[in-house]
Design a protein around this motif. Structure first.
Motif, PDB file in Angstrom:
ATOM      1  N   UNK A 171     -34.802  48.936  79.815  1.00  0.00           N
ATOM      2  CA  UNK A 171     -34.198  48.213  78.714  1.00  0.00           C
ATOM      3  C   UNK A 171     -33.572  46.994  79.225  1.00  0.00           C
ATOM      4  N   UNK A 172     -33.938  45.893  78.831  1.00  0.00           N
ATOM      5  CA  UNK A 172     -33.310  44.635  79.199  1.00  0.00           C
ATOM      6  C   UNK A 172     -32.382  43.910  78.038  1.00  0.00           C
ATOM      7  N   UNK A 173     -31.480  43.439  78.457  1.00  0.00           N
ATOM      8  CA  UNK A 173     -30.559  42.498  77.897  1.00  0.00           C
ATOM      9  C   UNK A 173     -29.895  41.403  78.353  1.00  0.00           C
ATOM     10  N   UNK A 174     -29.178  40.357  77.769  1.00  0.00           N
ATOM     11  CA  UNK A 174     -28.512  39.479  78.382  1.00  0.00           C
ATOM     12  C   UNK A 174     -29.264  38.421  78.832  1.00  0.00           C
ATOM     13  N   UNK A 175     -28.431  37.645  79.640  1.00  0.00           N
ATOM     14  CA  UNK A 175     -29.234  35.993  80.332  1.00  0.00           C
ATOM     15  C   UNK A 175     -30.207  36.733  81.244  1.00  0.00           C
ATOM     16  N   UNK A 176     -31.249  35.927  81.374  1.00  0.00           N
ATOM     17  CA  UNK A 176     -32.421  35.893  82.150  1.00  0.00           C
ATOM     18  C   UNK A 176     -33.220  37.401  81.802  1.00  0.00           C
ATOM     19  N   UNK A 177     -33.253  37.557  80.494  1.00  0.00           N
ATOM     20  CA  UNK A 177     -33.876  38.871  79.780  1.00  0.00           C
ATOM     21  C   UNK A 177     -35.629  38.681  80.313  1.00  0.00           C
ATOM     22  N   UNK A 178     -35.820  37.443  79.798  1.00  0.00           N
ATOM     23  CA  UNK A 178     -37.371  37.276  80.039  1.00  0.00           C
ATOM     24  C   UNK A 178     -37.827  37.342  81.523  1.00  0.00           C
ATOM     25  N   UNK A 179     -36.953  36.850  82.342  1.00  0.00           N
ATOM     26  CA  UNK A 179     -37.336  37.057  83.701  1.00  0.00           C
ATOM     27  C   UNK A 179     -37.586  38.421  84.173  1.00  0.00           C
ATOM     28  N   UNK A 180     -36.746  39.199  83.792  1.00  0.00           N
ATOM     29  CA  UNK A 180     -36.317  40.685  84.164  1.00  0.00           C
ATOM     30  C   UNK A 180     -37.757  41.223  83.417  1.00  0.00           C
ATOM     31  N   UNK A 181     -38.149  40.991  82.253  1.00  0.00           N
ATOM     32  CA  UNK A 181     -39.297  41.675  81.567  1.00  0.00           C
ATOM     33  C   UNK A 181     -40.466  41.366  82.315  1.00  0.00           C
ATOM     34  N   UNK A 182     -40.525  39.996  82.709  1.00  0.00           N
ATOM     35  CA  UNK A 182     -42.025  39.814  83.375  1.00  0.00           C
ATOM     36  C   UNK A 182     -42.044  40.603  84.745  1.00  0.00           C
ATOM     37  N   UNK A 183     -41.011  40.703  85.421  1.00  0.00           N
ATOM     38  CA  UNK A 183     -41.127  41.516  86.521  1.00  0.00           C
ATOM     39  C   UNK A 183     -41.439  43.102  86.461  1.00  0.00           C
ATOM     40  N   UNK A 184     -40.716  43.551  85.373  1.00  0.00           N
ATOM     41  CA  UNK A 184     -40.564  45.008  85.139  1.00  0.00           C
ATOM     42  C   UNK A 184     -41.942  45.486  84.555  1.00  0.00           C
ATOM     43  N   UNK A 185     -42.602  44.647  83.614  1.00  0.00           N
ATOM     44  CA  UNK A 185     -43.898  45.045  82.820  1.00  0.00           C
ATOM     45  C   UNK A 185     -44.940  45.381  83.851  1.00  0.00           C
ATOM     46  N   UNK A 186     -44.906  44.857  85.219  1.00  0.00           N
ATOM     47  CA  UNK A 186     -46.113  44.936  86.013  1.00  0.00           C
ATOM     48  C   UNK A 186     -45.976  46.557  86.323  1.00  0.00           C
ATOM     49  N   UNK A 187     -45.040  47.327  86.210  1.00  0.00           N
ATOM     50  CA  UNK A 187     -45.004  48.598  86.395  1.00  0.00           C
ATOM     51  C   UNK A 187     -44.849  49.820  85.499  1.00  0.00           C
ATOM     52  N   UNK A 188     -43.899  49.213  84.228  1.00  0.00           N
ATOM     53  CA  UNK A 188     -43.695  50.227  83.414  1.00  0.00           C
ATOM     54  C   UNK A 188     -43.388  49.561  82.127  1.00  0.00           C
ATOM     55  N   UNK A 189     -43.042  50.343  81.126  1.00  0.00           N
ATOM     56  CA  UNK A 189     -42.876  49.796  79.595  1.00  0.00           C
ATOM     57  C   UNK A 189     -41.721  49.176  79.461  1.00  0.00           C
ATOM     58  N   UNK A 190     -41.378  48.173  78.879  1.00  0.00           N
ATOM     59  CA  UNK A 190     -40.045  47.363  78.660  1.00  0.00           C
ATOM     60  C   UNK A 190     -39.917  47.155  77.481  1.00  0.00           C
ATOM     61  N   UNK A 191     -38.588  47.285  76.904  1.00  0.00           N
ATOM     62  CA  UNK A 191     -38.039  47.120  75.789  1.00  0.00           C
ATOM     63  C   UNK A 191     -36.564  46.249  75.883  1.00  0.00           C
ATOM     64  N   UNK A 192     -36.332  45.634  74.897  1.00  0.00           N
ATOM     65  CA  UNK A 192     -35.230  44.306  74.867  1.00  0.00           C
ATOM     66  C   UNK A 192     -34.411  44.588  73.784  1.00  0.00           C
ATOM     67  N   UNK A 193     -33.190  44.760  74.155  1.00  0.00           N
ATOM     68  CA  UNK A 193     -32.056  44.116  73.081  1.00  0.00           C
ATOM     69  C   UNK A 193     -31.878  42.917  72.932  1.00  0.00           C
ATOM     70  N   UNK A 194     -32.178  42.536  71.662  1.00  0.00           N
ATOM     71  CA  UNK A 194     -32.140  40.795  71.409  1.00  0.00           C
ATOM     72  C   UNK A 194     -30.488  40.626  71.215  1.00  0.00           C
ATOM     73  N   UNK A 195     -29.840  40.295  72.306  1.00  0.00           N
ATOM     74  CA  UNK A 195     -28.476  39.772  72.109  1.00  0.00           C
ATOM     75  C   UNK A 195     -27.905  38.387  72.358  1.00  0.00           C
ATOM     76  N   UNK A 196     -28.669  37.938  73.485  1.00  0.00           N
ATOM     77  CA  UNK A 196     -28.297  36.644  74.000  1.00  0.00           C
ATOM     78  C   UNK A 196     -28.747  35.387  72.955  1.00  0.00           C
ATOM     79  N   UNK A 197     -28.163  34.484  72.732  1.00  0.00           N
ATOM     80  CA  UNK A 197     -28.295  33.449  71.878  1.00  0.00           C
ATOM     81  C   UNK A 197     -28.836  32.216  72.806  1.00  0.00           C
TER      82      UNK A 197
END
Length: 222
Positions: A171-197
């Motif tokens: 589960x990702x949140x905060x700054x850099x969430x898009x980069x974290x999701x890109x790295x993580x989704x290569x190996x597992x499911x990713x979910x994101x809390x939309x917090x950062x503006x």
């Protein structure tokens, strides 16, 4: 989305000359917040409170009670609403106040706000249970070990953790969430809390949250 503290003069040092007043900073944050909610079609309600200034102090019980009352008015008629509040990992008084106010209203879900650590951490009450190691901070929160690392080390540290832990969900949140999701989704499911503006936070919406690598998808029970 309810924003309790909508008035502020806190910006990065490089922007202090451009946004030098409470009105200027608050207007900027308002525009960012409205922009961030457009993809969701979500409404934003601001309670108009001014954020805390240094030296930080614990929120007063009267302040918590007043915030709880204001939130209760917003939620009136929404009996099925599920609250999500900041966990106040970094002990910032605004986050503490909102967390406790939400608890008064039965909140059961809290998002981790550890990305604020470099800004707010290491006041007197933050040192307990915290240790520094090789340019990062590790601490125990509610029985869970957490790690806060500099932005330029996130990719390397995350890759190592994914390899070692092989999680089913990140589960990702905060700054850099898009980069974290890109790295993580290569190996597992990713979910994101939309917090950062910010733009980097909004980018997480572009991630393919349902994708898995062939290795993980073919594992029994994966």
């Amino acid at each position: 989305m309810v924003t309790v503290f909508t008035r502020s003069r806190s910006v990065r040092p490089a922007l202090e000359n451009t946004f030098g007043s409470v009105d200027a900073v608050s207007e900027l944050r308002e525009r960012e917040a409205v922009h961030s909610l457009l993809p969701l079609g979500a409404a934003r309600i601001g309670l108009g409170r001014k954020d805390a200034e240094k030296p930080y102090r614990a929120p007063r019980p009267a302040q918590v009670a007043q915030i709880a009352s204001e939130l209760a008015e917003v939620l009136d008629g929404m009996e099925d609403a599920e609250l999500i509040a900041p966990a106040a990992v970094t002990r910032h008084p605004d986050h503490l106040a909102v967390r406790e106010a939400a608890r008064c209203l039965g909140c059961r879900w809290f998002w981790e706000d550890v990305a604020f650590w470099p800004t707010y951490a290491f006041s007197g009450c933050d040192r307990h249970g915290v240790r520094k190691a090789a340019g990062e901070v590790r601490y125990l929160w509610n029985g869970v070990w957490c790690r806060a690392v500099p932005q330029d080390r996130v990719d390397k540290v995350l890759t190592g953790i994914l390899k070692e832990a092989q999680p089913e969900l990140v589960v990702t949140s905060q700054e850099g969430a898009a980069d974290i999701a890109a790295i993580t989704r290569r190996s597992c499911t990713v979910a994101g809390w939309l917090h950062s503006v910010s733009a980097s936070g909004m980018g997480v919406l572009e991630a393919d949250f349902t994708s898995r690598s062939p290795r993980r998808s073919s594992s029994p029970g994966g």
